[in-house]
Design a protein around this motif. Structure first.
Motif, PDB file in Angstrom:
ATOM      1  N   PHE A 181      18.712 -58.266 -61.108  1.00 49.02           N
ATOM      2  CA  PHE A 181      19.833 -59.152 -61.425  1.00 49.02           C
ATOM      3  C   PHE A 181      20.718 -58.480 -62.457  1.00 49.02           C
ATOM      4  O   PHE A 181      20.293 -57.560 -63.174  1.00 49.02           O
ATOM      5  N   PHE A 241      24.166 -59.330 -65.304  1.00 50.75           N
ATOM      6  CA  PHE A 241      25.094 -60.273 -65.928  1.00 50.75           C
ATOM      7  C   PHE A 241      26.046 -59.462 -66.794  1.00 50.75           C
ATOM      8  O   PHE A 241      25.612 -58.584 -67.550  1.00 50.75           O
ATOM      9  N   ILE A 245      23.854 -56.346 -68.530  1.00 48.94           N
ATOM     10  CA  ILE A 245      22.418 -56.167 -68.344  1.00 48.94           C
ATOM     11  C   ILE A 245      22.212 -56.106 -66.844  1.00 48.94           C
ATOM     12  O   ILE A 245      22.722 -56.947 -66.097  1.00 48.94           O
ATOM     13  N   CYS A 256      18.961 -55.172 -64.367  1.00 48.08           N
ATOM     14  CA  CYS A 256      17.561 -54.731 -64.322  1.00 48.08           C
ATOM     15  C   CYS A 256      16.775 -55.408 -63.219  1.00 48.08           C
ATOM     16  O   CYS A 256      17.167 -56.450 -62.707  1.00 48.08           O
ATOM     17  N   ALA A 257      15.664 -54.780 -62.869  1.00 49.18           N
ATOM     18  CA  ALA A 257      14.757 -55.350 -61.877  1.00 49.18           C
ATOM     19  C   ALA A 257      13.915 -56.433 -62.547  1.00 49.18           C
ATOM     20  O   ALA A 257      13.745 -56.430 -63.766  1.00 49.18           O
ATOM     21  N   THR A 258      13.389 -57.361 -61.743  1.00 48.20           N
ATOM     22  CA  THR A 258      12.455 -58.351 -62.280  1.00 48.20           C
ATOM     23  C   THR A 258      11.024 -57.804 -62.277  1.00 48.20           C
ATOM     24  O   THR A 258      10.113 -58.457 -62.749  1.00 48.20           O
ATOM     25  N   SER A 259      10.837 -56.586 -61.739  1.00 50.25           N
ATOM     26  CA  SER A 259       9.551 -55.898 -61.887  1.00 50.25           C
ATOM     27  C   SER A 259       9.594 -55.129 -63.211  1.00 50.25           C
ATOM     28  O   SER A 259      10.671 -54.890 -63.761  1.00 50.25           O
ATOM     29  N   ALA A 260       8.405 -54.775 -63.728  1.00 48.76           N
ATOM     30  CA  ALA A 260       8.346 -54.081 -65.015  1.00 48.76           C
ATOM     31  C   ALA A 260       9.038 -52.718 -64.929  1.00 48.76           C
ATOM     32  O   ALA A 260       9.687 -52.274 -65.867  1.00 48.76           O
ATOM     33  N   ALA A 261       8.882 -52.033 -63.797  1.00 47.08           N
ATOM     34  CA  ALA A 261       9.500 -50.718 -63.613  1.00 47.08           C
ATOM     35  C   ALA A 261       9.836 -50.542 -62.138  1.00 47.08           C
ATOM     36  O   ALA A 261       9.336 -51.273 -61.288  1.00 47.08           O
TER      37      ALA A 261
END
Lengths: 344, 344
Positions: B161, B163, B175, B177-182
Motif C-alpha cells: 500500500f 499513501f 510511504i 511498502c508491502a504488508t509482509s515483513a520483507a
C-alpha cells in the motif's frame, strides 16, 4: 491484572451515572458507557471502563466539554467536523451517523474530525458500520508516546486504526490495532509482573533496544514493522491533524495529561457495499475465504488460524449478562462518584 | 546485485519499444516504461525495468491484453473499474486520471479495480496525485506468497500500500511498502549472497522461524508486525478482490506464473486538499512538522531521521540523465527484443 465478573447492565448504569454527574447529557453518557463496556465485553480491557475515571477527571477539571456543539461542514463526499472538545465517543458517533447517511446517498464518504478527545476503541465505530452494510476505516491520533523511526523523543501517538466489513456467519472482520509495536499499558503490565518484553516493542530512555519492561516504561515505544509503522503513524497524523485543521500528535495532550484540551483528531471513511456489489455474494465469498484460510496448514504449535476480530466476537457472544473487568475498576468508579458528591 | 549506470532516455526508448513490439499502443508503452524507470530512479529496483521482460513474456503468451477496453461505472463518489486484463500501469493511470477529475468536482473518490495486472510501485500513483494537490492512498493485491498468521500455506499476496501528500520543500511524503515483513526478492538476494536474514522476515517450508535465507526462499513470508500485517493484507484483498468484484490473492496468478490471466485488483482513494483546508497552510505545517521530527534526538548509531519518501526523492533528484539498474537488465531486454524479431 486480576479480573472480576460484573453484571453488565449494572456497570452500564453506574458508568452512565458517573458521566452524567459531570454534566454529560444522559443519552450521551449512555453512548460513552456503551462503547467502553463493548470493549470490555470483547476482552479489550485497555479501552474499556478502566478509562472512565480518567474521562470524569478531565470533565471535572473543565478540560472536556460535556455539552459540545458539534459543527459539520460538507463539500461533496467530504465532511469536516469540529468536535468542540466533546467526549470522543460523542463526536465520533454523531459523525459516524452522518457518514452512514451520506454514504447511503452517494456511495461513500470521508470525515476529518478535529477538537475531539479519546474515542475508545477505533473498532467500535467500524464494526458498527459493518453491521449496517458498510466497509469502514477509522483512525485517531493521540498524545505523543512513539519517537520517529531512528529517534528517541516521543513525537507521534500510538495512532491506532481499524477496518471492518460484514462477513456472514463470521459476523464481521475487524482489524483494530496501534501503529506502535505494542501499547504502553501492556508494557506497564509486564513491568508490574516482572516479565520481560519481546525485543522490538520499546527502547529504554537512552534509545537502546530493551527487553526490560521497567526500563521500557521510561523509554519510547517502537513502531510496528520498523519504518512501516512510523509511516502509518504519520499518515494518521496528517489525516487527523493537518487535513482536519486540528492538532498533530505532538501538539495534542495525552488523556492522562491534566493541563489542556486534548485536541485529538479522528478520520473515517465509509463505503456502502451494496452500491458496489451484491451483498449476499460479497458475504458468501468472504465466508468461503475465511473457511479456506482457517482450514489451511498451520505452523508448529499453532492450534487455530484466526480471522481478525474473531476472538473478540467470541468473547462478546459469551458476555451477554456479565463481563470481566480489571478488579480495581468498580472501586475506582465508586470512589470517583463519591468525590463527585454522590453517596452510593 | 551489481548495478550499472545507463542513460535514462535511451532506456526509456528501449523499454517502450519492447512493449510496443508486443502490440501495446505506443503511448501506453511509454506510460508503462515511465513508471518502471521512475522506480529505478528512486532506488526501488525491485519495481523497475527488471519487471519489463516478465511483462513482455506475459504479453507474448497472450496472458495480458495489450489493448484493453477499460470500463468504468460510477455511483456517486465510487468508481468500479474493469481493467479488461490490461497492463496494470495502463489500468491504474486511466483510473487515477478519472479519480483526480472526479475528486476535483466532489472532493474525494474511491476506485475499486478488477481484472488488472502488476502495476509497478504503488507510490508512483499516490506521489503523482500528491504533486497535483491530493492526499492519496493506493493498494494492490498480488499472487499468494504470505501465509495467514499462524499458517504455512501462502494464501495472501504481499499486498503493498502507499499513501502520499504534498509537503512543500520536502516535495512529498510517500510511504510505500508491502504488508509482509520483507519482499521475497530481497530474501532471494540474501540467499544468493549467502547472507542471513533477520528473524521475523520468513519461515522455512515447515513453518519454523529461520534466519537461513536459502531455507526462507522455500517457505512463506511473514507479515509485518505479526497479526497486524496479516489484517492489513486481508483488508487489501477485500478492497481489491471482493469489493472490486475481482479475484482475491489466492485466486489470482503471480506475475511470474504463465498459465492464466493474473486477475490482479487495485484500490485507490483520493481527497482534494484545497476542499478541506488552505493548501499553503497545510504545506507549511507539514514542513515545520518534518523539520521538528528530523531535528529531534536520535538513537545511538542513527545519523539522520528520515521522512518516508525522502531517500527516494533524493535519489530521483540525482538521476536526471542517468540511472543505476541491475547489470543484467539491459541484456535481458535486448534478448527479449531479439526473440520478438527485432535485431538491434
Amino acid at each position: 491484572m486480576a479480573k472480576v465478573k460484573v453484571n453488565k447492565k449494572e456497570l452500564f448504569e453506574l458508568s452512565s451515572k458517573l458521566l452524567a454527574m459531570y454534566g454529560v447529557p444522559e443519552e450521551d453518557a449512555r453512548t460513552v458507557a456503551a462503547s467502553l463496556i463493548d470493549a470490555d465485553a470483547r476482552g479489550i480491557s485497555s479501552h474499556g471502563v478502566v478509562r472512565l475515571v480518567q474521562y470524569a477527571e478531565r470533565l471535572k477539571k473543565g478540560l472536556v466539554n460535556p455539552k459540545p456543539e458539534i459543527r459539520t461542514e460538507r463539500f461533496g463526499c467530504l465532511l469536516s467536523v469540529d468536535g468542540d472538545n466533546g467526549l470522543g465517543q460523542i463526536v465520533a458517533m454523531r459523525t459516524l451517523e452522518k457518514c452512514m447517511e451520506l454514504a447511503l446517498e452517494i456511495g461513500g464518504v470521508f470525515a476529518f474530525i478535529r477538537a475531539s478527545n479519546h474515542f475508545g476503541a477505533a473498532g467500535y465505530y467500524t464494526r458498527m458500520a459493518a453491521e449496517r452494510g458498510y466497509a469502514a476505516f477509522a483512525t485517531s491520533n493521540a498524545g505523543p508516546s512513539v519517537p520517529p523511526y531512528g529517534g528517541i523523543e516521543p513525537m507521534l501517538g500510538t495512532n491506532p486504526f481499524s477496518f471492518s466489513f460484514p462477513a456472514g456467519k463470521y459476523g464481521d472482520f475487524t482489524i483494530d490495532c496501534a501503529t506502535s509495536a505494542a501499547a504502553k499499558g501492556k508494557i506497564r503490565l509486564y513491568a508490574r509482573e516482572g516479565k520481560e518484553i519481546p525485543l522490538g516493542w520499546a527502547m529504554d530512555a537512552d534509545g537502546n533496544d530493551t527487553t526490560d519492561a521497567a526500563k521500557a516504561v521510561l523509554g519510547g515505544l517502537l513502531p510496528m514493522g520498523w519504518h512501516k509503522g512510523y509511516g502509518l503513524a504519520m499518515a494518521t497524523d496528517v489525516l487527523c491533524g493537518l487535513l482536519s485543521g486540528g492538532k498533530l500528535s505532538h501538539e495534542s495532550e495525552s488523556m492522562y495529561g491534566c493541563s489542556a484540551a486534548a485536541g485529538t483528531g479522528h478520520f473515517f471513511w465509509l463505503v456502502r457495499i451494496d452500491k458496489l456489489t451484491d451483498v449476499k455474494l460479497f458475504e458468501a465469498r468472504a465466508e468461503a475465504w475465511f473457511d479456506e484460510l482457517k482450514a489451511s496448514r498451520r505452523r508448529p504449535g499453532v492450534d487455530e488460524i484466526l480471522i481478525p476480530g474473531e476472538i473478540e466476537n467470541r468473547l462478546f457472544a459469551k458476555s451477554e449478562e456479565t463481563i470481566e473487568i480489571p478488579e480495581s475498576v468498580v472501586c475506582d468508579i465508586k470512589n470517583a462518584m463519591c468525590e463527585g458528591g454522590c453517596s452510593i
